[in-house]
Design an enzyme around this catalytic site. Structure first.
Site, PDB file in Angstrom:
ATOM      1  CG  ASP A 263      -2.184   0.866   0.927  1.00  0.00           C
ATOM      2  OD1 ASP A 263      -2.134   1.694  -0.012  1.00  0.00           O
ATOM      3  OD2 ASP A 263      -3.183   0.741   1.653  1.00  0.00           O
TER       4      ASP A 263
HETATM    5  C1  BGC Z   1      -5.052   3.259   0.015  1.00  0.00           C
HETATM    6  C2  BGC Z   1      -5.164   2.250  -1.097  1.00  0.00           C
HETATM    7  C3  BGC Z   1      -4.998   2.951  -2.431  1.00  0.00           C
HETATM    8  C4  BGC Z   1      -3.655   3.675  -2.437  1.00  0.00           C
HETATM    9  C5  BGC Z   1      -3.367   4.411  -3.742  1.00  0.00           C
HETATM   10  C6  BGC Z   1      -3.812   4.129  -0.099  1.00  0.00           C
HETATM   11  O1  BGC Z   1      -3.850   5.177   0.790  1.00  0.00           O
HETATM   12  O2  BGC Z   1      -5.053   2.592   1.261  1.00  0.00           O
HETATM   13  O3  BGC Z   1      -6.397   1.594  -1.033  1.00  0.00           O
HETATM   14  O4  BGC Z   1      -5.089   2.027  -3.467  1.00  0.00           O
HETATM   15  O5  BGC Z   1      -3.657   4.631  -1.406  1.00  0.00           O
HETATM   16  O6  BGC Z   1      -4.230   5.477  -3.916  1.00  0.00           O
END
Ligand code: BGC
Length: 753
Positions: A263
């Protein structure tokens, strides 16, 4: 002799296994391994390591010299996210990147439809291709453990069987279009509070039976090509470097052949990530960039390990054909076919919670409708952080009602209450907006209230739109309560006093506390954040063009304290501290030195989240403890009645089969979602009072009877035996409970397993 025979038959087995290609969904990912190894042999160490971290905010590198394109990612899960600038989330200002906004996760789950989940995935896949994206960052399939969870609306259900079935079909739908999913957030990411550092402490049985189930099906049966390890820790280790989750379970037991992508900002070390299962650091190269090369030079890591990671990434790269740059982004992202899918899902997701005196559908002779509440006009496509969508268009509930009502019906509107805009990014507006509250618990605005009551008095029927918004339910924070915000209870009480013909529509992603609203709302509808065509679908249901057929994918507790993690004192955690993720992410972005970063990490509090409620998540808790919820898991009414015929059941070695007749006793066509739960009288192993094991959405014409069959694979009846560290089946009596909701069981039978 015996030993020799065993050896020979073992060898024969091995030989035949070698000869046969691995045709499992994961095995198929490895078909290009020979080609891939030849390519890896031509790559420099620097080229290989460049593939292990971000290139831009939404891409990781290929090898241009060898004709291997970069990997392009796009946020889902409810629409292909607006194009951002290369190194951030700010808009790139494009014209053709308006996408279809699909109903959010809990709305999709409320359809209880595997067919619709697959279609939904198809729609996402089609639009990803138009934008030249290889990997969709979704579906998001964590179990909804907390009613206040900031991402409850993104996730599917509190139940693993329902979540797993929909996660699987979504995955298949996307990948059939030639786009990979990146299923997230693996695993036990059930809270936003301290999500960047919280240690989710969960026992192995609960982990396996509840929290990993949706991932397992999508990966093992659906062949999900990539997986996003979550921000949090599980049992002591960050998910992006969790040996048990990534190496033992994901790659070991489930045979995962693809790549893991941390993530954003969720990578925490070089050695941890390299040794314990991460392929790609998103974003930055602090850990899986130059330090990997240094570690190889010092002998701490081997190039062989880098090769293995590159092979796993290239398997996905070879399985997904990259869209040529001159083809991508030449058409508008949102396509009519996908808008139609969004409408179909929305139509089947709407849940009729209550309908006293048959107040719905709206009477045919209605002449004047008062629509009250800002949630009737607020767009829900953006907000909530990563899952926001720049929609090509969005039909709001008021738009939908006006259009459906037509010229002969007067539709009046008043905002009723102030909207709570939540945390703001950037400078505060120079002049405060009179329709916005400064605090979430601000009482009703007297002027707005008086105006709403005046309209209610003149109307044949009042439709009150309450609920939350995407500043209140959002990634990055959990709600502090499930109370209706900004004086909504006071408003609905005043409206009811003015006009008893009142319908409430709740626009939210998660549950709300209805103890005050319920007694003054003869009808209540859960309307969700229902995508581009949400308002159209809602009007169709309110006017009775279609019968409502959604069922709750989670429990509406009467009060928050009744829900398991709260009742057990497991949430909220008493450890104080800011959003540690934000701090770490900032550290990554501003490129602090390693020492500075470590000092900051060491100084942070170490919050924990204890999962001692175990398997008793959602309705499992309410049923087992005998706590009555406001609305039970699986609940949802129709405009017709259904009759459930007697149950015939049989148990074989692999499956339990049930069949019965289902009749639509009403005057209109309608769908019913039938649900099969099991209970285990006399079991030695501890079980919840009952558990969902199978379900189906059945479409019936007015008056029609259909024979319905449901199957429970015996493997779904197993439990994780912690002593053996393996799945195990407890033989004995299985009670089969068939019904329309977890609290509405219509037929029963027993079989022996
Ligand atoms: C989120 C993810 C997301 C990623 C990219 C993160 O903060 O937890 O679900 O895909 O950002 O935007």
């Amino acid at each position: 002799m015996h030993k020799l025979l065993t050896f020979l038959s073992g060898a024969a087995l091995l030989l035949s296994a070698c000869a046969r290609p691995d045709t499992t969904p994961q095995g198929r990912l490895a078909v290009n391994d020979k080609k891939i190894d030849a390519v890896i042999a031509q790559m420099t160490l620097e080229e290989k390591v460049a593939m292990l971290h971000s290139k831009t905010n939404m891409s990781s590198a290929g090898v241009p010299r060898l004709g291997i394109p970069d990997m392009q990612y796009a946020d889902g899960p409810f629409g292909i996210r607006e194009e951002g600038v290369p190194n951030g989330f700010q808009s790139a200002g494009w014209q053709l990147d308006s996408a279809t906004y699909f109903p959010t996760g809990s709305a999709l789950a409320a359809t209880w439809s595997e067919d619709l989940a697959r279609l939904y995935g198809k729609g996402m896949g089609i639009e990803a291709r138009l934008r030249g994206k290889d990997v969709i960052l979704g579906p998001a399939v964590n179990i909804q453990r907390l009613p206040v969870g900031g991402r409850t609306y993104e996730y599917l259900s509190e139940d693993p069987i329902l979540s797993a079935a929909l996660a699987l079909r979504y995955t298949e739908g996307v990948q059939e279009q030639g786009t990979a999913v990146c299923i997230k957030h693996f695993a036990v990411n059930n809270q936003e509070t301290n999500r960047g550092s919280v240690d989710a402490q969960v026992d192995e049985r609960t982990l396996r039976e509840i929290y990993l189930k949706p991932f397992e099906r999508a990966i093992v049966e659906g062949g999900a090509m990539s997986v996003m390890p979550a921000y949090n820790k599980v049992n002591g280790d960050y998910c992006s470097e969790n040996e048990h989750l990534l190496n033992e379970i994901l790659r070991g037991e489930w045979g995962f052949k693809g790549m893991t992508v941390s993530d954003w900002g969720g990578t925490h070390s070089t050695m941890g990530a390299m040794l314990h299962g991460l392929n790609v650091q998103m974003t930055g190269d602090t850990y899986l960039g130059p330090p990997v090369i240094d570690s190889i030079k010092t002998g701490a890591l081997t190039e062989k390990l880098v090769d293995e990671k590159v092979r796993q990434i290239l398997r996905v790269r070879y399985a997904i054909e990259s869209v040529p740059a001159d083809v991508a982004n030449t058409k508008m992202t949102s396509q009519p076919e996908c808008q139609d899918i969004a409408r179909q899902v929305a139509e089947k997701s709407i849940v009729l919670l209550k309908n006293e005196g048959g107040i719905l559908p709206l009477a045919k002779d209605v002449k004047k409708i008062a629509v009250i509440g800002q949630n009737a006009v607020l767009k829900t496509q953006s907000g909530g952080m990563g899952a926001g969508v720049k929609a090509l268009y969005e039909v709001t509930p008021l738009d939908g009602i006006r259009k459906r009502a037509g010229d002969g019906v007067q539709v009046l509107y008043a905002p009723g209450y102030k909207n709570f805009p939540g945390r703001r990014w950037g400078p505060a507006p120079a002049k405060p907006n009179p329709l916005e509250a400064a605090a979430i618990d601000e009482g009703a605005d007297k002027k707005l209230l008086a105006e709403a009551v005046k309209l209610a008095k003149q109307a044949d029927i009042v439709i009150f739109f309450g609920g939350t918004n995407k500043s209140i339910e959002t990634e990055g924070s959990d709600r502090s309560s499930i109370d209706l915000p900004t004086g909504q209870n006071e408003v609905v009480k005043a409206l009811y006093a003015a006009n008893k013909n009142l319908v409430t529509v709740l626009i939210s992603g998660g549950p709300t506390d209805l103890r005050q609203l319920e007694p003054v709302s003869p009808a209540i509808v859960q309307g969700w954040w229902n995508g581009t065509e949400g308002g159209t679908a809602l009007a169709e249901v309110l006017f009775g063009d279609i019968a409502p057929s959604g069922k709750l994918p989670f429990t509406f507790p009467a009060k928050l304290e009744d829900s398991p993690a709260f009742a057990m004192g497991n949430f909220p955690d008493k450890t104080q501290g800011g959003d540690l993720f934000t701090l770490m992410y900032r550290a990554d972005a501003t490129r602090m030195t390693r020492e500075e970063r470590q000092k900051m990490l060491d100084a942070m509090p170490k919050p924990v989240s204890k999962y001692t409620e175990g398997q008793l998540v959602g309705y499992r808790w309410f049923d087992t403890k005998g706590v009555k919820p406001m609305y039970a898991f699986g609940h949802g009414l129709s405009y017709v009645e259904f009759a459930y015929g007697p149950l015939t059941a049989s148990a074989g070695a692999d499956a339990v089969q049930v069949s019965f007749d289902l009749t639509n006793k009403g005057q209109m066509d309608a769908d019913e979602v039938v649900q099969l739960y099991v209970a285990r009288p006399g079991a030695k192993v501890e079980w919840p009072a009952k558990e969902l094991k199978a379900f189906a959405r059945v479409t019936l014409k007015a008056g029609e009877t259909k024979a319905v069959s449901l199957t429970i694979p015996v493997k779904d009846l197993r439990y994780w035996n912690v002593d053996k560290n393996a799945w195990d089946l407890e033989h004995g009596t299985l009670q089969l409970l068939l019904g329309a909701a977890s609290d509405d069981i219509r037929q029963q039978a027993e079989v022996a397993i």
